[in-house]
Design a protein around this motif. Structure first.
Motif, short mmCIF file in Angstrom:
data_model
loop_
_atom_site.label_atom_id
_atom_site.label_comp_id
_atom_site.label_asym_id
_atom_site.label_seq_id
_atom_site.Cartn_x
_atom_site.Cartn_y
_atom_site.Cartn_z
N HIS A 1 36.77 -14.62 31.42
CA HIS A 1 35.68 -13.98 30.69
C HIS A 1 35.14 -12.80 31.48
O HIS A 1 35.30 -12.73 32.70
CB HIS A 1 34.56 -14.98 30.41
N ARG A 2 34.52 -11.90 30.79
CA ARG A 2 33.78 -10.79 31.39
C ARG A 2 32.30 -11.08 31.19
O ARG A 2 31.89 -11.58 30.15
CB ARG A 2 34.18 -9.46 30.76
N ARG A 3 31.50 -10.71 32.20
CA ARG A 3 30.07 -11.00 32.12
C ARG A 3 29.28 -9.81 32.65
O ARG A 3 29.64 -9.23 33.68
CB ARG A 3 29.73 -12.26 32.92
N LYS A 4 28.21 -9.48 31.95
CA LYS A 4 27.42 -8.32 32.35
C LYS A 4 25.99 -8.49 31.85
O LYS A 4 25.76 -8.99 30.74
CB LYS A 4 28.04 -7.05 31.76
N GLY A 5 25.02 -8.06 32.67
CA GLY A 5 23.63 -8.01 32.24
C GLY A 5 22.83 -9.24 32.62
O GLY A 5 23.29 -10.14 33.32
N SER A 6 21.59 -9.28 32.12
CA SER A 6 20.69 -10.40 32.38
C SER A 6 19.74 -10.55 31.19
O SER A 6 19.45 -9.60 30.48
CB SER A 6 19.89 -10.17 33.66
N GLY A 7 19.27 -11.79 31.01
CA GLY A 7 18.39 -12.09 29.89
C GLY A 7 18.95 -13.25 29.10
O GLY A 7 19.74 -14.04 29.62
N PRO A 8 18.56 -13.40 27.84
CA PRO A 8 19.11 -14.47 27.00
C PRO A 8 20.63 -14.36 26.91
O PRO A 8 21.18 -13.26 26.81
CB PRO A 8 18.45 -14.22 25.64
N ALA A 9 21.31 -15.50 26.94
CA ALA A 9 22.77 -15.51 26.91
C ALA A 9 23.29 -15.19 25.51
O ALA A 9 22.87 -15.81 24.53
CB ALA A 9 23.29 -16.86 27.37
N VAL A 10 24.23 -14.24 25.45
CA VAL A 10 24.90 -13.88 24.20
C VAL A 10 26.40 -13.94 24.46
O VAL A 10 26.93 -13.20 25.29
CB VAL A 10 24.52 -12.47 23.72
N VAL A 11 27.08 -14.84 23.77
CA VAL A 11 28.53 -14.97 23.91
C VAL A 11 29.19 -14.15 22.79
O VAL A 11 28.88 -14.32 21.61
CB VAL A 11 28.97 -16.44 23.83
N LEU A 12 30.11 -13.26 23.19
CA LEU A 12 30.78 -12.36 22.27
C LEU A 12 32.23 -12.81 22.11
O LEU A 12 33.00 -12.79 23.08
CB LEU A 12 30.74 -10.92 22.80
N LEU A 13 32.60 -13.22 20.92
CA LEU A 13 33.92 -13.79 20.66
C LEU A 13 34.77 -12.80 19.87
O LEU A 13 34.41 -12.39 18.76
CB LEU A 13 33.79 -15.09 19.87
N HIS A 14 35.89 -12.41 20.44
CA HIS A 14 36.78 -11.44 19.78
C HIS A 14 37.62 -12.11 18.70
O HIS A 14 37.74 -13.33 18.62
CB HIS A 14 37.69 -10.77 20.82
N GLY A 15 38.24 -11.28 17.88
CA GLY A 15 39.09 -11.78 16.80
C GLY A 15 40.56 -11.59 17.08
O GLY A 15 41.00 -11.44 18.22
N PHE A 16 41.34 -11.60 16.00
CA PHE A 16 42.79 -11.44 16.07
C PHE A 16 43.14 -10.03 16.55
O PHE A 16 42.43 -9.07 16.28
CB PHE A 16 43.37 -11.69 14.68
N ALA A 17 44.25 -9.92 17.27
CA ALA A 17 44.71 -8.62 17.79
C ALA A 17 43.60 -7.96 18.61
O ALA A 17 43.30 -6.77 18.45
CB ALA A 17 45.17 -7.70 16.67
N SER A 18 42.99 -8.74 19.50
CA SER A 18 41.86 -8.20 20.26
C SER A 18 41.69 -9.01 21.54
O SER A 18 42.51 -9.86 21.89
CB SER A 18 40.59 -8.24 19.41
#
Length: 249
Positions: free
Chosen positions: A3-20
């Protein structure tokens, strides 16, 4: 899970889709890092995890995500699921709403509507087998933009994000999602949700976004003009403004 992680504050998980992959979110992570703790994993079979054995069921994707959350010490989180990962978010809503603060279903639908998608799932699989992963990824990515002439840089960024997808990972993702259908399963979900789509969306067109919005128990709907399946790259200021407002409650 990589995973890649950046920033601070409330946690937001970003989930990619197909071909990504997690690279799909690079610009958004740069823009939001002052306000949020942004975590973008690569699903096995995609991106930096392209050589790992892929998940084959939506339950596996959900379990993998919560395994990462436990590893990172996240009891609750916001989750943004793009395209294929919109189904993962719906699986989370059905099984683990207690771990979710707010969710965003971006370029998503209740099911893969074969009559609305830019091509059938069978055609995607056929192209994958006949032409290879790179050609299949290019065809998929080329369907993502409202204005191809203005989206050269965005297309290049999407192709870079798609580069690690393996043939096994692509086929497994299609297998996991092609028969998914969350119709009538989400009405009792109280988790605040945002269904976010572009007006030129061709994978899950606005009609599918409207159906998803109506199926959720506590949802808002936003259709952004002048963009398609990669709205955060075509119209980043609009996308970011809507996302910030929703996540802020």
């Amino acid at each position: 899970m990589f995973h890649r992680r950046k920033g601070s504050g409330p946690a937001v998980v970003l989930l990619h889709g197909f071909a990504s992959s997690s690279l799909f979110w690079s610009g958004l992570m740069d823009s939001l890092q002052a306000d949020f703790d942004l975590i973008a994993p690569d699903w096995p079979g995609f991106g930096a995890a392209g050589r790992q054995p892929p998940y084959r069921r939506l339950q596996d994707f959900a379990s993998g995500l919560f395994g990462l959350a436990d590893e990172l010490g996240l009891e609750r989180m916001h989750v943004v699921g793009h395209s294929m990962s919109g189904f993962v978010v719906q699986e989370l809503l059905c099984r683990h709403p207690d771990r979710l603060d707010r969710v965003v279903l971006y370029g998503a639908g209740l099911s893969v509507n074969r009559g609305r998608r830019f091509e059938t799932v069978a055609q995607t699989l056929q192209g994958l087998r006949a032409e290879g992963v790179e050609a299949a990824a290019r065809k998929v990515v080329d369907s993502w933009f409202a204005d191809a002439e203005r989206s050269t840089a965005a297309r290049a960024a999407c192709l870079e994000a798609a580069a690690g997808m393996s043939a096994e990972g692509a086929a497994a993702a299609i297998e996991a999602t092609q028969d998914a259908d969350y119709t009538d399963k989400l009405r009792s979900c109280a988790t605040p949700a945002l269904v976010l789509s572009g007006e030129a969306e061709r994978s899950h067109p606005p009609a599918s976004a409207l159906e998803l919005y109506r199926a959720l128990g506590n949802a808002h709907l936003c259709i952004l003009p002048l963009c398609g399946h990669a709205a955060h790259l075509e119209r980043p200021l609009w996308f970011e403004a809507v996302l910030r407002e929703f996540l802020a409650g």
